[in-house]
Motif scaffolding. Structure first.
Motif, PDB file in Angstrom:
ATOM      1  N   UNK A 137      50.051  46.002  27.370  1.00  0.00           N
ATOM      2  CA  UNK A 137      49.749  47.080  28.332  1.00  0.00           C
ATOM      3  C   UNK A 137      48.583  47.951  27.881  1.00  0.00           C
ATOM      4  N   UNK A 138      48.347  48.053  26.585  1.00  0.00           N
ATOM      5  CA  UNK A 138      47.365  48.999  26.081  1.00  0.00           C
ATOM      6  C   UNK A 138      46.043  48.349  25.682  1.00  0.00           C
ATOM      7  N   UNK A 139      45.811  47.117  26.069  1.00  0.00           N
ATOM      8  CA  UNK A 139      44.511  46.484  25.822  1.00  0.00           C
ATOM      9  C   UNK A 139      43.506  46.970  26.860  1.00  0.00           C
ATOM     10  N   UNK A 140      42.219  46.928  26.516  1.00  0.00           N
ATOM     11  CA  UNK A 140      41.212  47.447  27.447  1.00  0.00           C
ATOM     12  C   UNK A 140      41.178  46.683  28.775  1.00  0.00           C
ATOM     13  N   UNK A 141      41.491  45.384  28.760  1.00  0.00           N
ATOM     14  CA  UNK A 141      41.495  44.616  30.006  1.00  0.00           C
ATOM     15  C   UNK A 141      42.651  45.058  30.905  1.00  0.00           C
ATOM     16  N   UNK A 142      43.840  45.207  30.340  1.00  0.00           N
ATOM     17  CA  UNK A 142      44.997  45.582  31.164  1.00  0.00           C
ATOM     18  C   UNK A 142      44.924  47.038  31.612  1.00  0.00           C
ATOM     19  N   UNK A 147      44.171  50.365  36.721  1.00  0.00           N
ATOM     20  CA  UNK A 147      43.603  51.443  37.524  1.00  0.00           C
ATOM     21  C   UNK A 147      42.763  50.919  38.689  1.00  0.00           C
ATOM     22  N   UNK A 148      42.556  49.610  38.735  1.00  0.00           N
ATOM     23  CA  UNK A 148      41.778  49.020  39.820  1.00  0.00           C
ATOM     24  C   UNK A 148      42.711  48.513  40.927  1.00  0.00           C
ATOM     25  N   UNK A 162      38.922  31.710  38.873  1.00  0.00           N
ATOM     26  CA  UNK A 162      40.379  31.628  38.985  1.00  0.00           C
ATOM     27  C   UNK A 162      40.757  31.405  40.444  1.00  0.00           C
ATOM     28  N   UNK A 163      41.644  30.444  40.691  1.00  0.00           N
ATOM     29  CA  UNK A 163      42.104  30.165  42.045  1.00  0.00           C
ATOM     30  C   UNK A 163      42.885  31.367  42.591  1.00  0.00           C
ATOM     31  N   UNK A 164      42.654  31.703  43.849  1.00  0.00           N
ATOM     32  CA  UNK A 164      43.317  32.855  44.468  1.00  0.00           C
ATOM     33  C   UNK A 164      44.832  32.743  44.427  1.00  0.00           C
ATOM     34  N   UNK A 165      45.350  31.509  44.459  1.00  0.00           N
ATOM     35  CA  UNK A 165      46.798  31.310  44.422  1.00  0.00           C
ATOM     36  C   UNK A 165      47.405  31.664  43.068  1.00  0.00           C
ATOM     37  N   UNK A 166      46.564  31.841  42.051  1.00  0.00           N
ATOM     38  CA  UNK A 166      47.055  32.161  40.712  1.00  0.00           C
ATOM     39  C   UNK A 166      46.861  33.628  40.357  1.00  0.00           C
ATOM     40  N   UNK A 167      46.561  34.470  41.351  1.00  0.00           N
ATOM     41  CA  UNK A 167      46.301  35.889  41.109  1.00  0.00           C
ATOM     42  C   UNK A 167      47.347  36.715  41.855  1.00  0.00           C
ATOM     43  N   UNK A 168      48.107  37.520  41.104  1.00  0.00           N
ATOM     44  CA  UNK A 168      49.200  38.297  41.679  1.00  0.00           C
ATOM     45  C   UNK A 168      49.105  39.752  41.222  1.00  0.00           C
ATOM     46  N   UNK A 169      49.666  40.684  41.975  1.00  0.00           N
ATOM     47  CA  UNK A 169      49.664  42.093  41.559  1.00  0.00           C
ATOM     48  C   UNK A 169      50.404  42.273  40.227  1.00  0.00           C
ATOM     49  N   UNK A 170      49.917  43.189  39.415  1.00  0.00           N
ATOM     50  CA  UNK A 170      50.531  43.463  38.111  1.00  0.00           C
ATOM     51  C   UNK A 170      51.124  44.867  38.089  1.00  0.00           C
ATOM     52  N   UNK A 171      52.239  45.013  37.349  1.00  0.00           N
ATOM     53  CA  UNK A 171      52.894  46.322  37.237  1.00  0.00           C
ATOM     54  C   UNK A 171      53.110  46.737  35.778  1.00  0.00           C
ATOM     55  N   UNK A 232      45.334  41.890  22.671  1.00  0.00           N
ATOM     56  CA  UNK A 232      45.630  41.624  24.077  1.00  0.00           C
ATOM     57  C   UNK A 232      46.921  40.847  24.305  1.00  0.00           C
ATOM     58  N   UNK A 233      47.289  39.955  23.385  1.00  0.00           N
ATOM     59  CA  UNK A 233      48.422  39.063  23.651  1.00  0.00           C
ATOM     60  C   UNK A 233      49.689  39.462  22.901  1.00  0.00           C
TER      61      UNK A 233
END
Length: 241
Positions: A137-142, A147-148, A162-171, A232-233
């Motif tokens: 959660x605290x990596x610069x990418x996440x 916030x986007x 990245x295929x659109x089918x592989x992109x989902x909202x993150x919480x 990040x991981x």
């Protein structure tokens, strides 16, 4: 899109000569360390298999690999022997069905992580292993992604191939080391190991300058243990008591 993919490969070869183990390489290593021949294996939130493919030698291959996802994507997933469409918080399996469960980049999307971890624990046999790969959660990418708006996240990831089918909202409700340990514990699972590591900065591959900054960050946080919480991981390994 093609230009960005080309830069990513070019920059990786330029800055990471030799054998650099990327994120999915590391997860694959851990999976192979914990899978035993003829295991019943669950891939929770398996998706299409386009992003992450795992392969087993004949002497190690699980007896059955079952994938579960909310979408129809698993029907084309070449990793699987069988697939089911279901909510991870309500798995359609009997108690103590699986020897091992894996989940790659799913935990960051969970709105009810306690329920999902409870279900994963329920369908594991005593001693069954749970392997989770998810971003910190605290990596610069996440932090940037959080916030986007999702529309920007969608466009940006599509621009890098990245295929659109592989992109989902993150919480990000399960995405710190402390939170993951708590989720394992509350589900009746014991965490045996938590690997925290930084990988190549592919999100910054749109220019040499930004990529070089990311490489500097990667080398810094991987070198000093005191900075591990900025990596990040998160790769969690645990078992059912």
């Amino acid at each position: 899109m093609a230009l960005l993919r080309w830069r990513k490969q070019e920059l990786r070869e330029r800055f990471y000569r030799g054998q650099f183990r990327g994120m999915y390489d590391r997860f694959s290593d851990v999976i192979h360390d914990h899978v035993r021949k003829d295991d019943m294996m669950l891939d929770a939130g398996c998706g299409s298999g386009r992003v992450f493919q795992y392969a087993f030698a004949e002497h190690q291959r699980p007896g059955l690999i079952v994938g579960v996802d909310l979408t129809e994507e698993p029907t084309g997933n070449q990793n699987l022997d069988a697939a089911a469409r279901a909510d991870l918080a309500r798995l359609p399996f009997r108690d103590a069905t699986f020897d091992i469960a894996i989940s790659s980049h799913v935990a960051e999307h969970l709105t009810q992580p306690e329920a999902v971890f409870g279900e994963l624990a329920r369908v594991l046999k005593p001693g069954g292993r749970l392997l989770i790969l998810t971003p910190n959660r605290w990596h610069y990418v996440t932090v940037s992604a959080a916030v986007m708006p999702h529309s920007f996240h969608l466009r940006f990831n599509q621009s890098r191939g990245v295929d659109a089918h592989d992109i989902f909202p993150t919480v990000y409700r399960a995405n710190t080391a402390t939170r993951l340990r708590s989720l394992y514990e509350r589900a009746g699972l014991e965490m045996d190991d938590l690997l925290q590591f930084e990988t190549e900065p592919e999100y910054l591959a749109f220019s040499t300058a930004t990529y070089a900054l990311g490489v500097g960050f990667e080398r810094l946080v991987n070198r000093f243990e005191a900075l591990k919480h900025l990596r990040v991981n998160l790769l969690a390994v645990g078992h059912k008591r």
